[in-house]
Structure formats: C-alpha cells, structure tokens
Design a protein around this motif. Structure first.
Motif, short mmCIF file in Angstrom:
data_model
loop_
_atom_site.label_atom_id
_atom_site.label_comp_id
_atom_site.label_asym_id
_atom_site.label_seq_id
_atom_site.Cartn_x
_atom_site.Cartn_y
_atom_site.Cartn_z
N ARG A 437 31.56 34.83 -10.21
CA ARG A 437 30.20 35.80 -10.44
C ARG A 437 29.50 35.13 -11.57
NH1 ARG A 437 28.32 40.88 -9.70
NH2 ARG A 437 26.59 39.93 -10.96
N GLN A 438 29.86 34.53 -12.78
CA GLN A 438 29.52 33.65 -13.27
C GLN A 438 28.29 32.70 -13.84
OE1 GLN A 438 32.43 31.60 -15.95
NE2 GLN A 438 33.63 32.58 -16.45
N ALA A 439 28.28 32.53 -12.28
CA ALA A 439 26.99 31.28 -11.64
C ALA A 439 25.96 32.83 -11.49
CB ALA A 439 27.53 30.76 -10.12
N GLU A 445 19.72 36.14 -14.88
CA GLU A 445 19.19 35.67 -16.32
C GLU A 445 18.53 35.27 -16.26
OE1 GLU A 445 20.77 35.24 -21.05
OE2 GLU A 445 22.28 34.80 -19.33
N TYR A 446 18.78 34.47 -15.31
CA TYR A 446 17.58 33.09 -15.48
C TYR A 446 16.45 33.30 -14.87
CZ TYR A 446 15.51 28.05 -15.31
OH TYR A 446 14.23 27.72 -15.06
N ILE A 447 16.56 34.16 -13.78
CA ILE A 447 15.49 34.50 -13.17
C ILE A 447 14.58 35.77 -14.04
CG2 ILE A 447 14.48 36.65 -10.76
CD1 ILE A 447 17.11 34.54 -9.42
N HIS A 448 15.34 36.45 -15.38
CA HIS A 448 13.69 37.40 -15.88
C HIS A 448 13.82 36.65 -16.93
CE1 HIS A 448 15.62 41.78 -13.83
NE2 HIS A 448 17.01 41.29 -13.81
N GLU A 449 14.45 35.77 -17.55
CA GLU A 449 13.84 35.09 -18.35
C GLU A 449 12.66 34.09 -17.63
OE1 GLU A 449 16.48 32.80 -20.60
OE2 GLU A 449 17.64 35.14 -20.98
N HIS A 450 12.42 33.37 -16.43
CA HIS A 450 11.71 32.58 -16.27
C HIS A 450 10.74 32.83 -14.69
CE1 HIS A 450 13.60 29.72 -18.99
NE2 HIS A 450 14.86 30.51 -18.96
N TYR A 451 10.63 34.16 -15.05
CA TYR A 451 9.97 34.43 -13.12
C TYR A 451 8.69 34.20 -13.37
CZ TYR A 451 8.30 38.09 -16.92
OH TYR A 451 7.28 38.64 -18.20
N ALA A 452 8.00 34.08 -14.23
CA ALA A 452 6.57 33.62 -14.07
C ALA A 452 6.21 31.82 -13.25
CB ALA A 452 5.93 33.86 -15.65
N GLU A 453 7.50 31.93 -13.26
CA GLU A 453 8.18 29.89 -13.72
C GLU A 453 7.67 29.53 -11.80
OE1 GLU A 453 10.78 28.04 -15.86
OE2 GLU A 453 10.03 29.24 -17.84
N ASP A 454 7.99 28.62 -10.99
CA ASP A 454 8.25 27.68 -9.70
C ASP A 454 9.93 28.07 -9.90
OD1 ASP A 454 8.10 27.33 -6.98
OD2 ASP A 454 8.24 25.25 -8.05
N ILE A 455 10.93 29.38 -9.68
CA ILE A 455 12.24 28.98 -9.56
C ILE A 455 12.50 28.76 -8.19
CG2 ILE A 455 14.05 30.07 -10.15
CD1 ILE A 455 12.74 32.06 -12.03
N LEU A 471 26.15 28.68 -2.74
CA LEU A 471 25.46 29.68 -3.47
C LEU A 471 24.53 31.06 -3.15
CD1 LEU A 471 24.58 29.44 -6.47
CD2 LEU A 471 22.76 28.85 -6.73
N SER A 472 23.74 30.55 -1.88
CA SER A 472 22.95 31.83 -1.15
C SER A 472 23.80 32.66 -0.82
CB SER A 472 22.15 31.51 -0.43
OG SER A 472 22.05 32.40 0.30
N MET A 473 24.94 32.06 -0.92
CA MET A 473 25.76 33.20 0.32
C MET A 473 26.39 34.20 -0.92
SD MET A 473 28.95 32.34 2.69
CE MET A 473 28.17 30.76 3.62
N ILE A 474 27.14 33.19 -1.79
CA ILE A 474 27.54 34.33 -2.86
C ILE A 474 26.84 35.33 -4.02
CG2 ILE A 474 29.86 32.83 -3.11
CD1 ILE A 474 28.18 31.53 -5.62
N PHE A 475 25.88 34.93 -3.64
CA PHE A 475 24.46 35.73 -4.48
C PHE A 475 24.17 36.84 -3.92
CE2 PHE A 475 20.07 37.12 -5.63
CZ PHE A 475 20.21 36.93 -7.38
N LYS A 476 24.73 36.78 -2.27
CA LYS A 476 23.99 37.71 -1.61
C LYS A 476 25.52 38.48 -1.16
CE LYS A 476 22.94 39.16 3.00
NZ LYS A 476 21.77 39.19 4.43
N ASN A 477 26.89 37.60 -1.79
CA ASN A 477 27.45 38.71 -1.38
C ASN A 477 27.73 39.58 -2.42
OD1 ASN A 477 28.59 37.59 0.48
ND2 ASN A 477 30.09 36.61 0.12
N ILE A 478 27.32 38.98 -3.91
CA ILE A 478 27.49 39.80 -4.44
C ILE A 478 26.88 40.35 -5.68
CG2 ILE A 478 27.52 39.17 -7.92
CD1 ILE A 478 29.15 37.30 -7.64
N THR A 479 25.23 39.86 -5.03
CA THR A 479 24.54 41.28 -5.56
C THR A 479 23.54 42.21 -4.65
OG1 THR A 479 22.19 39.60 -4.77
CG2 THR A 479 23.21 39.47 -6.59
N GLY A 480 24.21 41.89 -2.89
CA GLY A 480 23.57 42.36 -1.43
C GLY A 480 22.52 42.22 -1.64
#
Length: 538
Positions: A437-439, A445-455, A471-480
C-alpha cells in the motif's frame, strides 16, 4: 502540428486560402506554397506537408501530373483538389490517385474548414494506428529474448509441443536440428551454508554460478545453451557434431563436469552434483536427457570420476531404483510457471495430479516425501519471490521445517502445499496491503508530481524495489485501474486545467503534460473527456 501546403497559379487564391484556414483551431501550420506543379513537387519534398491543397489547371505541370508523381514516390499525405472547373474525367482520375476531396472554386470558409478537419481526423487515426503498431513491434522485440529463453527452458524440460517443433524453432536455435544433444544436469547441494541464505542472496548466488558455468562451457564446447530450471537446479544443453565418437564426447563432458565442480567449490565455497544424460539426436528427446541427468544424480551410482559427485546415465540404470520416483523437471517448471502467472487453481491442480500418481507407487518413504516437500517449497518460494512476495514475511522457517517433518504421504504433501498456496494468494501481502500500500501511495504521489516527465512502470519498480509485473498487479488491485490508465488520466486532467486557463496553445499544453505527439494527445484527450482540446480554448 499538422503541416498544410498550398499550390495554385493565382497568388490571390494562395493568399485567400492561407487567410481562410483556421490554423490554431485545426492545430495546423503553413508548410509552404507554389505556383505550379513542378514548384509544388519541390515544396512538398522539402517541407513534407501532411496535407496538400492544389489547383488542377496550372502552367509547367498540372495538378494531376504532380499528384501522380507524388504517389509514385510514396507520398502518403492527404491531397485536396481545389479547382475552378467541374470535369468528370479529372474527378475520376483524382479518385484513382487517392485524393481526399474535390472542391470547386470559390470555396466557403465553413466548407474548407470541414474538409480540412476531416482530413486531419483521418491523419490522426492513421497516426494512432501507426503508433500502436510501432508499440506492438517494440514490445515484440523487447519480449523476443525472453520468449527465446523460455523456449530453451521448455526444450530442456520436455514441454515443447512436438507438433510445432519443425516450424516454430526460434531463428537462433535452428542449427539444433543438425546436432546431437546431451544434457548436463547441475544441482547445487543444499548444505548448511546454502540453506541459511536469504532468497535475494540465493538469487545472486545463482547468477554467479551461471556465469562460471557459461564461461567454462564456452571454453570446452562451441555450441551450448544454459538455463535455470528452479531453485537449485539448472542444465547445460551441449550441442555436438554427429560425427564425434561417443567415447570422445563423454570424456570431454566429464572433464567439463570436473572443472565446474572444482571452480564453484574454489570461488563460491559451494558444492555441485552433476549428472550427464544420454546423447540424443532429436530436439524432441532433450527433455529425456534432462530427466536422465537428474535421475542419475538421485540414484547416486559409482561416480564417473573418483572423488567427484559426477555421474553418467547408462541404459542399465533404466530398471534400477524403481522404489525412488523421478523428481520430474516438467512438474517443477509447470508449477513455477503457474505461480508466476498468478494461476492459483492451476498450481493446485499440478500438485494434486502429481501427488495422486505418486500415492499409487510403492516404496514412497517418509524421508522421500520430506525431501520432495523441501524441493517443492523452495520452488514455490522462489517463484513468489520473483513476483515480489517474500514467503519469509508470511511463514517462519522454523514452522515450515516442523510441518514438513510431520508429512508422511504424498496426499498429505498435496494438501499441505495447496493450503499454503491458498494462504499466500489471499494474504495481506498478496492483496496489496502493508508495505505494498505504501509503494502504491508513493507511485501515485510521484505521478502527480512528475506527470510531465517520461514515467515508466519499470522505472518506478526500481524505486520501490518490487518487480515490474508484481507492481503492476498490486497497483491495479489497490487503485482499480492499470498504471498506464492512471498516468494518462492524471495527465489529461491536468491538461484540461491548463487549457481552461487559456494561457497556452494546445501543442504547448501537450508538451507540458508529457505528450510530444500533439495529434496523439488530442486523440487521447477526446477519448477521456469527450471533447477536442481546441473546443476548450475557444
């Protein structure tokens, strides 16, 4: 921005059209102009406009001749004819040359705007399709080495589909069809030092061993492949000339085995056991050589070289050791694959099917069940580790050791492993709580701060020390939603805010939120918001 070139022998028409085109609204720019077809060809070759507006009746070279030359040289842009004459024959020829539209002079501003808008919309669709094709091609190229590596592993394990072997051999391995094949099965002995290693250290150790094996094998044989099978077992597939005598090949293989055992012991202070399978003439039989190599290690006959755990499989061993079932390479490989792809039910089925067959065999001792449990648990733990889950965080080593010691029958082992797999898949770790969850919070937070960069997901995976796939899997599990969808949504929401401020042009806003391709930005923006960016800045 889309570039538009204009060709007409009337300067007043050139200037009028240039003034009439709503450049900003169409996200377009002027590319150049010409007074006849010959000059038009030069302008198009130098400026490469996406859209060409041209008259037909012009001196030096008329419009149709110019268009025909353009198509012959591969020009793929949109061509719009603007003519003062309505001529059916010209219109018919224009259609043959793939002209987008045929307009009569004088043309109204709304009509011109509509025709150009449609041409640009078509170009945007073409660009989006091209980008998707390029992205797919890039992914195929990226995954090609992985696919080839998995093909080698499948060949070693004997899980290749025989019906496709003649037509689907990857290019780098086509030469296999002209060679004989012998497998060296390599087992890292789990001594007291090895069993104390953490999974990350174990992974690094395997990498070090693979380097030693590949370096020494390359010195001894011109053609070979190395692949890991599971936690402590790997193989080298030696490809030999079919004319080489068996005795000479066996001597070379034994010499290599001795060097591998000596070097790993010398440099890493670890012990290897090596089995040499029988020589095979067909790719289809490589899996059999692998099973023979590990079978002879399990049978532990007279060593091929005194003082070394180096064994050579022979035909007479086929009938020996019937009370000691083979530990199948195929089972281990399929089990690890099911876990890596999150197929919980498939993993359970693989275990249950094998243990059901094993339950019917005679001579299955409690010690054998314990040994098999330890090996399977190691494979499962390492497969989960590659997905980003450390089983040491869920189960203590002491409890696992005690539970394995109590297992007596294959059926008990099947039930125990199935229960453990279920716990892991449904655990807080797998579900994405705690440190995961912390990850994900950090990623958002990183996306909101660096969205203009090549993320990229791979870049963030390195920052949070979790594998990309997991990481892809747990990101989708948490954010939907997927990582890419979330990143796109953040960028488009920010772009809408900037456009509503009306302080920047569309192409400037696109760059400010991380899109270098403006047409693609416009396509994504409309897909998410239902509006074109130009509609907001009006």
């Amino acid at each position: 921005m889309w570039k538009i070139g204009i060709i007409d022998d009337d300067r007043a028409v050139l200037q009028g059209i240039r003034r009439a085109i709503p450049w900003d609204e169409l996200n377009a720019e002027w590319a150049g102009e010409a007074l006849n077809g010959e000059e038009g060809l030069e302008m198009i070759r130098s400026a490469s406009p996406d859209i060409v507006i041209t008259d037909l009746y012009m001196p030096v070279m008329n419009g149709l001749d110019m268009i025909e030359q353009l198509r012959q040289t591969g020009y793929a842009g949109k061509v719009i004819i603007l003519s003062g004459y309505s001529d059916f024959e010209y219109a018919r020829q224009a259609l043959r040359l793939n002209v987008s539209d045929y307009l009569s002079k004088p043309v109204s501003v709304p009509t011109l705007k509509s025709v150009l808008g449609q041409a640009i919309a078509d170009l945007e669709k073409q660009e989006e399709k091209r980008m998707k094709q390029d992205e797919l091609l890039q992914k195929l190229r990226l995954y090609e080495p992985f696919v080839e590596k998995e093909w080698v592993k499948s060949a070693a394990a004997g899980t290749l589909q025989n019906s496709r072997l003649d037509t689907e051999i990857p290019t780098p391995y086509r030469h296999w069809a002209d060679c004989d094949h012998t497998v060296l099965g390599i087992e890292l002995v789990r001594d007291q030092r090895a069993t104390k290693l953490s999974l990350p250290d174990w992974s690094l150790l395997r990498f070090a061993i693979s380097n030693i094996i590949c370096e020494l094998t390359q010195e001894a044989f011109a053609s070979f492949e190395y692949t890991d099978l599971h936690t402590n077992r790997s193989v080298v597939i030696i490809h030999s000339d079919r004319t080489e005598p068996d005795g000479q090949l066996r001597q070379r293989l034994e010499q290599l085995g001795v060097r591998l055992i000596d070097c790993v012991q010398s440099y890493l202070k670890l012990k290897l056991r090596i089995g040499i399978g029988e020589r095979k003439s067909s790719i289809r039989e490589i899996g059999n050589s692998t099973e023979e190599a590990f079978r002879v290690i399990d049978l532990n006959p007279q060593p091929a070289v005194s003082g070394y755990d180096l064994y050579v499989f022979a035909q007479e061993l086929h009938s020996e050791g019937t009370g000691t079932p083979i530990r199948p390479v195929k089972l281990y490989l399929e089990l690890a694959g099911a876990i890596r792809t999150s197929q919980e039910n498939q993993a359970r089925k693989i275990i249950l099917d094998y243990m059901t067959r094993l339950e019917k065999e005679e001579g299955i001792t409690k010690s054998y069940v314990g040994m098999l449990a330890g090996e399977l648990w190691g494979i499962i733990a390492f497969a989960f580790y590659e997905m980003g889950t450390v089983l040491d965080d869920i189960f203590s080593n002491d409890s696992i050791t005690r539970e394995i010691a109590d297992l007596k029958r294959p059926s008990e082992l099947a039930e125990w492993l199935s229960a453990k797999i279920g716990i892991v898949f449904s655990s807080r770790e797998w579900g994405g709580n705690g440190k995961h969850r912390q990850a994900v919070d950090f990623m958002m937070e990183y996306i909101h701060e660096h969205y203009a960069e090549d993320i990229t997901l791979a870049g963030l995976a390195d920052k949070v020390y979790i594998s990309r796939n997991y990481l892809s899997m747990i990101f989708k599990n948490i954010t939907g939603e997927t990582f890419n969808n979330y990143l796109t949504r953040v960028r488009i929401e920010k772009a809408r805010e900037l456009l509503m401020e009306k302080k920047a042009l569309v192409y400037e806003v696109a760059e400010m939120v991380g899109y270098k391709n403006v047409p693609y930005f416009s396509t994504v923006f409309k897909k998410i918001t239902g509006m074109n960016p130009t509609e907001i800045v009006k």
